[in-house]
Design a protein around this motif. Sequence first.
Motif, PDB file in Angstrom:
ATOM      1  N   THR A 103     -90.970  11.870  53.535  1.00 29.20           N
ATOM      2  CA  THR A 103     -91.953  12.233  54.565  1.00 29.20           C
ATOM      3  C   THR A 103     -91.632  13.569  55.221  1.00 29.20           C
ATOM      4  O   THR A 103     -92.426  14.059  56.024  1.00 29.20           O
ATOM      5  CB  THR A 103     -92.050  11.137  55.650  1.00 29.20           C
ATOM      6  N   LEU A 104     -90.477  14.150  54.897  1.00 29.33           N
ATOM      7  CA  LEU A 104     -90.066  15.414  55.503  1.00 29.33           C
ATOM      8  C   LEU A 104     -90.191  16.548  54.495  1.00 29.33           C
ATOM      9  O   LEU A 104     -89.836  16.394  53.321  1.00 29.33           O
ATOM     10  CB  LEU A 104     -88.619  15.314  55.987  1.00 29.33           C
ATOM     11  N   SER A 105     -90.666  17.692  54.957  1.00 30.50           N
ATOM     12  CA  SER A 105     -90.770  18.850  54.066  1.00 30.50           C
ATOM     13  C   SER A 105     -89.370  19.400  53.802  1.00 30.50           C
ATOM     14  O   SER A 105     -88.480  19.300  54.639  1.00 30.50           O
ATOM     15  CB  SER A 105     -91.657  19.925  54.703  1.00 30.50           C
ATOM     16  N   ARG A 106     -89.207  19.960  52.622  1.00 29.75           N
ATOM     17  CA  ARG A 106     -87.888  20.493  52.286  1.00 29.75           C
ATOM     18  C   ARG A 106     -88.031  21.777  51.479  1.00 29.75           C
ATOM     19  O   ARG A 106     -89.038  22.000  50.828  1.00 29.75           O
ATOM     20  CB  ARG A 106     -87.032  19.478  51.541  1.00 29.75           C
ATOM     21  N   ILE A 107     -86.981  22.555  51.553  1.00 27.87           N
ATOM     22  CA  ILE A 107     -86.874  23.743  50.729  1.00 27.87           C
ATOM     23  C   ILE A 107     -85.450  23.779  50.188  1.00 27.87           C
ATOM     24  O   ILE A 107     -84.503  23.454  50.885  1.00 27.87           O
ATOM     25  CB  ILE A 107     -87.231  25.033  51.501  1.00 27.87           C
ATOM     26  N   THR A 108     -85.341  24.119  48.920  1.00 31.52           N
ATOM     27  CA  THR A 108     -84.035  24.254  48.290  1.00 31.52           C
ATOM     28  C   THR A 108     -83.954  25.628  47.644  1.00 31.52           C
ATOM     29  O   THR A 108     -84.974  26.278  47.423  1.00 31.52           O
ATOM     30  CB  THR A 108     -83.813  23.165  47.212  1.00 31.52           C
ATOM     31  N   PHE A 109     -82.759  26.057  47.364  1.00 29.77           N
ATOM     32  CA  PHE A 109     -82.575  27.321  46.663  1.00 29.77           C
ATOM     33  C   PHE A 109     -81.319  27.210  45.817  1.00 29.77           C
ATOM     34  O   PHE A 109     -80.376  26.514  46.168  1.00 29.77           O
ATOM     35  CB  PHE A 109     -82.486  28.497  47.640  1.00 29.77           C
ATOM     36  N   ALA A 110     -81.354  27.859  44.693  1.00 31.33           N
ATOM     37  CA  ALA A 110     -80.235  27.791  43.750  1.00 31.33           C
ATOM     38  C   ALA A 110     -79.091  28.682  44.209  1.00 31.33           C
ATOM     39  O   ALA A 110     -79.304  29.816  44.644  1.00 31.33           O
ATOM     40  CB  ALA A 110     -80.694  28.209  42.359  1.00 31.33           C
ATOM     41  N   VAL A 111     -77.898  28.151  44.103  1.00 28.30           N
ATOM     42  CA  VAL A 111     -76.672  28.894  44.365  1.00 28.30           C
ATOM     43  C   VAL A 111     -75.845  28.831  43.092  1.00 28.30           C
ATOM     44  O   VAL A 111     -75.613  27.751  42.554  1.00 28.30           O
ATOM     45  CB  VAL A 111     -75.889  28.275  45.552  1.00 28.30           C
ATOM     46  N   ARG A 112     -75.437  29.961  42.610  1.00 27.62           N
ATOM     47  CA  ARG A 112     -74.708  30.008  41.337  1.00 27.62           C
ATOM     48  C   ARG A 112     -73.229  29.691  41.475  1.00 27.62           C
ATOM     49  O   ARG A 112     -72.610  29.217  40.537  1.00 27.62           O
ATOM     50  CB  ARG A 112     -74.871  31.378  40.695  1.00 27.62           C
ATOM     51  N   ASP A 113     -72.665  29.967  42.629  1.00 29.28           N
ATOM     52  CA  ASP A 113     -71.228  29.793  42.816  1.00 29.28           C
ATOM     53  C   ASP A 113     -70.892  28.323  43.092  1.00 29.28           C
ATOM     54  O   ASP A 113     -71.032  27.841  44.212  1.00 29.28           O
ATOM     55  CB  ASP A 113     -70.741  30.672  43.965  1.00 29.28           C
ATOM     56  N   ALA A 114     -70.445  27.625  42.064  1.00 29.99           N
ATOM     57  CA  ALA A 114     -70.095  26.208  42.203  1.00 29.99           C
ATOM     58  C   ALA A 114     -68.933  26.000  43.169  1.00 29.99           C
ATOM     59  O   ALA A 114     -68.771  24.911  43.728  1.00 29.99           O
ATOM     60  CB  ALA A 114     -69.768  25.610  40.838  1.00 29.99           C
ATOM     61  N   ASN A 115     -68.129  27.032  43.404  1.00 28.84           N
ATOM     62  CA  ASN A 115     -67.018  26.904  44.351  1.00 28.84           C
ATOM     63  C   ASN A 115     -67.496  26.529  45.747  1.00 28.84           C
ATOM     64  O   ASN A 115     -66.756  25.901  46.500  1.00 28.84           O
ATOM     65  CB  ASN A 115     -66.207  28.200  44.434  1.00 28.84           C
ATOM     66  N   THR A 116     -68.714  26.913  46.087  1.00 31.43           N
ATOM     67  CA  THR A 116     -69.214  26.599  47.433  1.00 31.43           C
ATOM     68  C   THR A 116     -69.275  25.105  47.684  1.00 31.43           C
ATOM     69  O   THR A 116     -69.343  24.686  48.838  1.00 31.43           O
ATOM     70  CB  THR A 116     -70.612  27.198  47.680  1.00 31.43           C
ATOM     71  N   GLN A 117     -69.219  24.314  46.639  1.00 32.70           N
ATOM     72  CA  GLN A 117     -69.317  22.863  46.800  1.00 32.70           C
ATOM     73  C   GLN A 117     -67.990  22.139  46.580  1.00 32.70           C
ATOM     74  O   GLN A 117     -67.947  20.909  46.523  1.00 32.70           O
ATOM     75  CB  GLN A 117     -70.404  22.312  45.876  1.00 32.70           C
ATOM     76  N   ILE A 118     -66.895  22.891  46.495  1.00 33.75           N
ATOM     77  CA  ILE A 118     -65.583  22.258  46.396  1.00 33.75           C
ATOM     78  C   ILE A 118     -65.326  21.502  47.691  1.00 33.75           C
ATOM     79  O   ILE A 118     -65.439  22.046  48.779  1.00 33.75           O
ATOM     80  CB  ILE A 118     -64.479  23.290  46.112  1.00 33.75           C
ATOM     81  N   ASP A 119     -64.972  20.238  47.529  1.00 30.13           N
ATOM     82  CA  ASP A 119     -64.758  19.317  48.641  1.00 30.13           C
ATOM     83  C   ASP A 119     -63.312  18.837  48.555  1.00 30.13           C
ATOM     84  O   ASP A 119     -62.905  18.291  47.529  1.00 30.13           O
ATOM     85  CB  ASP A 119     -65.750  18.161  48.461  1.00 30.13           C
ATOM     86  N   LEU A 120     -62.549  19.070  49.608  1.00 29.72           N
ATOM     87  CA  LEU A 120     -61.132  18.710  49.596  1.00 29.72           C
ATOM     88  C   LEU A 120     -60.932  17.342  50.239  1.00 29.72           C
ATOM     89  O   LEU A 120     -60.954  17.211  51.451  1.00 29.72           O
ATOM     90  CB  LEU A 120     -60.309  19.778  50.326  1.00 29.72           C
ATOM     91  N   ASP A 121     -60.743  16.326  49.406  1.00 33.80           N
ATOM     92  CA  ASP A 121     -60.558  14.967  49.912  1.00 33.80           C
ATOM     93  C   ASP A 121     -59.146  14.431  49.712  1.00 33.80           C
ATOM     94  O   ASP A 121     -58.740  13.504  50.412  1.00 33.80           O
ATOM     95  CB  ASP A 121     -61.548  14.009  49.239  1.00 33.80           C
ATOM     96  N   THR A 122     -58.409  14.975  48.748  1.00 32.06           N
ATOM     97  CA  THR A 122     -57.076  14.466  48.431  1.00 32.06           C
ATOM     98  C   THR A 122     -56.101  15.633  48.273  1.00 32.06           C
ATOM     99  O   THR A 122     -56.520  16.774  48.046  1.00 32.06           O
ATOM    100  CB  THR A 122     -57.087  13.667  47.108  1.00 32.06           C
ATOM    101  N   PRO A 123     -54.796  15.361  48.363  1.00 35.98           N
ATOM    102  CA  PRO A 123     -53.823  16.432  48.096  1.00 35.98           C
ATOM    103  C   PRO A 123     -54.009  17.038  46.699  1.00 35.98           C
ATOM    104  O   PRO A 123     -53.826  18.242  46.518  1.00 35.98           O
ATOM    105  CB  PRO A 123     -52.471  15.729  48.235  1.00 35.98           C
ATOM    106  N   ALA A 124     -54.412  16.227  45.728  1.00 38.21           N
ATOM    107  CA  ALA A 124     -54.651  16.751  44.368  1.00 38.21           C
ATOM    108  C   ALA A 124     -55.809  17.748  44.371  1.00 38.21           C
ATOM    109  O   ALA A 124     -55.762  18.752  43.653  1.00 38.21           O
ATOM    110  CB  ALA A 124     -54.943  15.604  43.400  1.00 38.21           C
ATOM    111  N   ASP A 125     -56.845  17.497  45.179  1.00 38.75           N
ATOM    112  CA  ASP A 125     -57.961  18.448  45.282  1.00 38.75           C
ATOM    113  C   ASP A 125     -57.453  19.799  45.761  1.00 38.75           C
ATOM    114  O   ASP A 125     -57.890  20.846  45.273  1.00 38.75           O
ATOM    115  CB  ASP A 125     -59.032  17.940  46.248  1.00 38.75           C
TER     116      ASP A 125
END
Length: 181
Positions: A153-175
């Motif tokens: 029910t909500l309008s949305r806009i998305t855009f492509a980002v090429r740099d996958a690093n922007t989505q690195i999520d640090l959850d563990t010491p191994a990450d």
Amino acid sequence: MIACAILAAGASSRMGRDKAELRVRGISLLDRAIEACAGYETIVVLPSRLDHLVPPDCTTVCNDEPKRGMTHSARLASAEVSPRASLVVVLVDMPYVDAELVRWVAEAPDAEIAYPLVGGRAGHPVRFGPAARQKLRSLPDGDTLRTLRDDPTLSRITFAVRDANTQIDLDTPADVRNMRL
């Protein structure tokens, strides 16, 4: 009006220490997130034991109930800004979300929801407009912000980002050990 909410109140149980204080290239994750939000009103949601880490130009909101989840933290931040404002949610454990990416999300053309797509997948940060923030109030505790992001029910806009690093999520010491520097 746009504000940023840095969510840093998770239990960090898999990491074994508070992520906000974790340093990457000598800079804490919290300081990286604050830098990414520069130029916008910034609300930092974190446990009260870490409130001393927040600079005076940011609003501090203490959340000592990490089990209530990300949605609870987002509601606490949302309560700090005008109902007419959009809120950009930035997660403290994503060290490569930078000022440029926050600005793209914050200043995307009018839509209730805005977020990047990385490899076709929804990413962070996410902007929630006033109508979305109104719906945020009624979401159950937990990590249900995806439900709000995907609300048809909500309008949305998305855009492509090429740099996958922007989505690195640090959850563990191994990450942290495996991250690309």
